[in-house]
Design a protein around this motif. Structure first.
Motif, PDB file in Angstrom:
ATOM      1  N   TYR A  52       0.813  -1.220   0.000  1.00  0.00           N
ATOM      2  CA  TYR A  52       0.000   0.000   0.000  1.00  0.00           C
ATOM      3  C   TYR A  52       0.842   1.263   0.000  1.00  0.00           C
ATOM      4  CZ  TYR A  52      -4.237  -2.551   1.361  1.00  0.00           C
ATOM      5  OH  TYR A  52      -5.332  -3.394   1.389  1.00  0.00           O
ATOM      6  N   ILE A  53       0.334   2.286  -0.706  1.00  0.00           N
ATOM      7  CA  ILE A  53       0.738   3.669  -0.436  1.00  0.00           C
ATOM      8  C   ILE A  53      -0.429   4.290   0.310  1.00  0.00           C
ATOM      9  CG2 ILE A  53       0.904   5.965  -1.496  1.00  0.00           C
ATOM     10  CD1 ILE A  53       2.795   4.887  -3.551  1.00  0.00           C
ATOM     11  N   ILE A  54      -0.134   5.084   1.334  1.00  0.00           N
ATOM     12  CA  ILE A  54      -1.190   5.824   2.021  1.00  0.00           C
ATOM     13  C   ILE A  54      -0.838   7.299   1.928  1.00  0.00           C
ATOM     14  CG2 ILE A  54      -2.494   6.102   4.165  1.00  0.00           C
ATOM     15  CD1 ILE A  54      -1.193   3.344   4.883  1.00  0.00           C
ATOM     16  N   VAL A  55      -1.780   8.092   1.471  1.00  0.00           N
ATOM     17  CA  VAL A  55      -1.524   9.524   1.340  1.00  0.00           C
ATOM     18  C   VAL A  55      -2.171  10.236   2.514  1.00  0.00           C
ATOM     19  CG1 VAL A  55      -1.714  11.553  -0.138  1.00  0.00           C
ATOM     20  CG2 VAL A  55      -1.452   9.278  -1.167  1.00  0.00           C
ATOM     21  N   GLY A  56      -1.332  10.924   3.309  1.00  0.00           N
ATOM     22  CA  GLY A  56      -1.792  11.593   4.527  1.00  0.00           C
ATOM     23  C   GLY A  56      -1.271  10.864   5.746  1.00  0.00           C
ATOM     24  N   CYS A  57      -1.051  11.647   6.827  1.00  0.00           N
ATOM     25  CA  CYS A  57      -0.672  11.007   8.093  1.00  0.00           C
ATOM     26  C   CYS A  57      -1.425  11.676   9.234  1.00  0.00           C
ATOM     27  CB  CYS A  57       0.845  11.060   8.306  1.00  0.00           C
ATOM     28  SG  CYS A  57       1.356   9.962   9.646  1.00  0.00           S
ATOM     29  N   GLY A  58      -2.743  11.741   9.072  1.00  0.00           N
ATOM     30  CA  GLY A  58      -3.617  12.217  10.145  1.00  0.00           C
ATOM     31  C   GLY A  58      -4.255  11.010  10.833  1.00  0.00           C
ATOM     32  N   LEU A  59      -5.347  11.253  11.526  1.00  0.00           N
ATOM     33  CA  LEU A  59      -5.986  10.170  12.285  1.00  0.00           C
ATOM     34  C   LEU A  59      -6.459   9.034  11.382  1.00  0.00           C
ATOM     35  CD1 LEU A  59      -8.088  12.222  14.877  1.00  0.00           C
ATOM     36  CD2 LEU A  59      -6.055  10.843  15.333  1.00  0.00           C
ATOM     37  N   ALA A  60      -6.985   9.381  10.193  1.00  0.00           N
ATOM     38  CA  ALA A  60      -7.500   8.344   9.292  1.00  0.00           C
ATOM     39  C   ALA A  60      -6.360   7.435   8.852  1.00  0.00           C
ATOM     40  CB  ALA A  60      -8.172   8.987   8.083  1.00  0.00           C
ATOM     41  N   SER A  61      -5.278   8.061   8.416  1.00  0.00           N
ATOM     42  CA  SER A  61      -4.136   7.290   7.927  1.00  0.00           C
ATOM     43  C   SER A  61      -3.538   6.415   9.029  1.00  0.00           C
ATOM     44  CB  SER A  61      -3.073   8.257   7.394  1.00  0.00           C
ATOM     45  OG  SER A  61      -1.828   7.617   7.308  1.00  0.00           O
ATOM     46  N   ILE A  62      -3.349   6.992  10.202  1.00  0.00           N
ATOM     47  CA  ILE A  62      -2.721   6.223  11.296  1.00  0.00           C
ATOM     48  C   ILE A  62      -3.561   4.989  11.622  1.00  0.00           C
ATOM     49  CG2 ILE A  62      -2.145   6.292  13.775  1.00  0.00           C
ATOM     50  CD1 ILE A  62      -1.159   9.181  13.323  1.00  0.00           C
ATOM     51  N   ALA A  63      -4.881   5.170  11.643  1.00  0.00           N
ATOM     52  CA  ALA A  63      -5.758   4.029  11.945  1.00  0.00           C
ATOM     53  C   ALA A  63      -5.614   2.961  10.848  1.00  0.00           C
ATOM     54  CB  ALA A  63      -7.205   4.499  12.049  1.00  0.00           C
ATOM     55  N   PHE A  64      -5.460   3.398   9.601  1.00  0.00           N
ATOM     56  CA  PHE A  64      -5.314   2.409   8.523  1.00  0.00           C
ATOM     57  C   PHE A  64      -3.942   1.738   8.592  1.00  0.00           C
ATOM     58  CE2 PHE A  64      -5.011   0.619   4.290  1.00  0.00           C
ATOM     59  CZ  PHE A  64      -6.245   0.009   4.204  1.00  0.00           C
ATOM     60  N   CYS A  65      -2.910   2.506   8.907  1.00  0.00           N
ATOM     61  CA  CYS A  65      -1.567   1.904   9.074  1.00  0.00           C
ATOM     62  C   CYS A  65      -1.598   0.807  10.135  1.00  0.00           C
ATOM     63  CB  CYS A  65      -0.549   2.955   9.508  1.00  0.00           C
ATOM     64  SG  CYS A  65      -0.110   4.121   8.243  1.00  0.00           S
ATOM     65  N   GLU A  66      -2.397   1.045  11.177  1.00  0.00           N
ATOM     66  CA  GLU A  66      -2.470   0.040  12.242  1.00  0.00           C
ATOM     67  C   GLU A  66      -3.111  -1.259  11.737  1.00  0.00           C
ATOM     68  OE1 GLU A  66      -1.092   0.056  15.582  1.00  0.00           O
ATOM     69  OE2 GLU A  66       0.005   1.349  14.207  1.00  0.00           O
ATOM     70  N   GLN A  67      -4.085  -1.136  10.852  1.00  0.00           N
ATOM     71  CA  GLN A  67      -4.657  -2.329  10.221  1.00  0.00           C
ATOM     72  C   GLN A  67      -3.578  -3.053   9.421  1.00  0.00           C
ATOM     73  OE1 GLN A  67      -7.715  -3.868  10.105  1.00  0.00           O
ATOM     74  NE2 GLN A  67      -8.302  -2.529  11.800  1.00  0.00           N
ATOM     75  N   LEU A  68      -2.790  -2.276   8.695  1.00  0.00           N
ATOM     76  CA  LEU A  68      -1.749  -2.884   7.850  1.00  0.00           C
ATOM     77  C   LEU A  68      -0.683  -3.562   8.700  1.00  0.00           C
ATOM     78  CD1 LEU A  68      -1.336  -0.109   5.117  1.00  0.00           C
ATOM     79  CD2 LEU A  68      -2.723  -2.188   5.044  1.00  0.00           C
ATOM     80  N   ARG A  69      -0.294  -2.888   9.775  1.00  0.00           N
ATOM     81  CA  ARG A  69       0.734  -3.498  10.652  1.00  0.00           C
ATOM     82  C   ARG A  69       0.216  -4.796  11.259  1.00  0.00           C
ATOM     83  NH1 ARG A  69       3.727  -1.685  14.835  1.00  0.00           N
ATOM     84  NH2 ARG A  69       1.974  -0.751  15.937  1.00  0.00           N
ATOM     85  N   ALA A  70      -1.045  -4.747  11.699  1.00  0.00           N
ATOM     86  CA  ALA A  70      -1.618  -5.936  12.348  1.00  0.00           C
ATOM     87  C   ALA A  70      -1.721  -7.108  11.367  1.00  0.00           C
ATOM     88  CB  ALA A  70      -2.996  -5.605  12.912  1.00  0.00           C
ATOM     89  N   ASN A  71      -1.819  -6.787  10.079  1.00  0.00           N
ATOM     90  CA  ASN A  71      -1.992  -7.842   9.072  1.00  0.00           C
ATOM     91  C   ASN A  71      -0.745  -8.054   8.207  1.00  0.00           C
ATOM     92  OD1 ASN A  71      -5.001  -8.761   9.184  1.00  0.00           O
ATOM     93  ND2 ASN A  71      -5.042  -6.537   9.450  1.00  0.00           N
ATOM     94  N   HIS A  72       0.373  -7.550   8.718  1.00  0.00           N
ATOM     95  CA  HIS A  72       1.677  -7.787   8.070  1.00  0.00           C
ATOM     96  C   HIS A  72       1.716  -7.366   6.605  1.00  0.00           C
ATOM     97  CE1 HIS A  72       2.341  -9.851  11.777  1.00  0.00           C
ATOM     98  NE2 HIS A  72       1.297 -10.631  11.537  1.00  0.00           N
ATOM     99  N   LYS A  73       1.151  -6.198   6.327  1.00  0.00           N
ATOM    100  CA  LYS A  73       1.219  -5.647   4.968  1.00  0.00           C
ATOM    101  C   LYS A  73       2.315  -4.577   4.933  1.00  0.00           C
ATOM    102  CE  LYS A  73      -2.475  -7.789   3.463  1.00  0.00           C
ATOM    103  NZ  LYS A  73      -2.357  -8.861   2.473  1.00  0.00           N
TER     104      LYS A  73
END
Ligand SMILES: Cc1cc2nc3c(=O)[nH]c(=O)nc-3n(C[C@H](O)[C@H](O)[C@H](O)COP(=O)(O)OP(=O)(O)OC[C@H]3O[C@@H](n4cnc5c(N)ncnc54)[C@H](O)[C@@H]3O)c2cc1C
Length: 348
Positions: free
Chosen positions: A6-27
């Motif tokens: 994934y590329i994620i554009v932005g590093c606000g609350l929305a992005s951080i929450a999505f990054c956490e999904q990615l980390r939890a699922n080893h993406k």
């Protein structure tokens, strides 16, 4: 060339929450942020399951809190920094009628867990509250500024953050494959808050944007360790400093704090705070608000691997982890998005 999931554009609350999904699922992923939007940074960070103007329930509050708090607590544990501060939050009553409305609302099954039925008397000289307070239960404050700074540092250490603008025209889409500079992502999630207005792939989504101005004041005599919601919020943030907010402006879409905003906040604050204070910061951000007050989540109508995560409105702290989980399950596990959050609800 570097391949990522994934590329994620932005590093606000929305992005951080999505990054956490990615980390939890080893993406694997790469985040881009250019500091162009300030909403998450200037937010009070309150999470509170009740609409305190009308004493009504917040959309899916219980479900959102159950998902959100463990996500923030996991980040705290992983980063070794504290962001989630429990906070006693008091609603200042302005009349007997308001007290009655509160107690009627507290009788409703959906609000009963959150509205205390004890009427609290004011014991603080610096606060004017002749009708007392009602206490909202299960509330807290996420120190969003600290969260974002620490999270960016964490991403940088792992070489997964680029502090630069994502330039939409440089994205190459060929037969369903994506390429952006030296990165080849399988998917891109756009989480730019109000910045999505400049995104040609999702500029059609009906995001309004509501500017909010806030103050940090220093008030050594105030000495309160609870938050008060009256015509404005006042929230203790330590060292005799208090967060005061916020204004709602639907017309001005700039990030600059204004004299009108300052006047409005000071006038409202002085209706119930009776001690001296000094304004030490004055800031503004644009909340990514939507007319129907629901998030904007979904897939691009033509490019199947472009997604949007936006429209968190006035309650990003509670909503972000909830919608991030929904989007992740939609992309990776084919779980359909609820109609009420899906951008397709605006398709004619
Ligand atoms: C004054 C105020 C008070 C608030 N108080 C609360 C509160 O108490 N509780 C609560 O839950 N919510 C509150 N909110 C709302 C909350 O802040 C928002 O719901 C939330 O921050 C939105 O997060 P976001 O990640 O979608 O957007 P943003 O925070 O706007 O983040 C988007 C990010 O994308 C980046 N970006 C945009 N375009 C690009 C690009 N092309 N390239 C690279 N990066 C880009 C921006 O720099 C930014 O960092 C408040 C908001 C304001 C303004």
């Amino acid at each position: 060339m570097k391949q990522v999931d994934y590329i994620i554009v932005g590093c606000g609350l929305a992005s951080i929450a999505f990054c956490e999904q990615l980390r939890a699922n080893h993406k694997s992923f790469m985040v881009y942020d250019d500091n162009s939007q300030k909403s998450s940074l200037v937010a009070a960070g309150l999470y509170n399951p009740v609409v305190l103007k009308r004493f009504s329930d917040v959309w899916k509050a219980k479900e959102q809190l159950e998902i959100a708090l463990p996500v923030y607590n996991k980040i705290e544990a992983d980063l070794g920094v504290k962001f989630d501060h429990k906070l006693q939050l008091l609603r200042r009553f302005t009349s007997i009628e308001e007290q009655n409305l509160w107690f009627n609302a507290a009788d409703k099954p959906s609000l009963e867990p959150y509205l205390s039925i004890q009427l609290l008397k004011n014991t603080h000289d610096c606060i004017d509250a002749p009708y007392g307070f009602g206490e909202v239960l299960h509330t807290g404050r996420l120190d969003t500024e600290n969260l974002i700074k620490s999270y960016k540092f964490f991403l940088k250490e792992k070489d997964t953050l680029k502090e630069e603008q994502f330039q939409y025209h440089k994205l190459q889409i060929e037969r369903g494959s994506l390429k952006y500079n030296e990165i080849i992502p399988k998917q891109i999630v756009f989480a730019e808050g109000f910045g999505v207005k400049k995104n040609p792939f999702f500029s059609h989504i009906p995001l309004n944007g509501t500017k909010g101005e806030v103050l940090i004041i220093q008030a050594p005599d105030l000495q309160i360790d609870f938050g008060v919601k009256s015509s404005v919020f006042i929230i203790p943030i330590g060292n005799n400093k208090y967060y005061v907010g916020a204004t709602y402006n639907w017309k001005d879409k700039t990030h600059q704090p204004t004299d009108e905003g300052l006047d409005e906040l000071l006038t409202k604050l002085k209706t119930f705070i009776k001690c001296d204070f000094e304004v030490i910061r004055h800031e503004a951000g644009i909340r990514p608000t939507v007319k129907d007050r629901r998030p904007l989540v979904g897939r691009h109508p033509k490019s199947q691997n472009l997604y949007v995560l936006n429209g968190l409105g006035t309650r990003g702290v509670m909503i972000a982890p909830y919608v991030a989980e929904k989007l992740f399950n939609f992309i990776e596990n084919d779980k359909p998005l609820d109609f009420e959050i899906n951008i397709e609800r605006f398709k004619h």
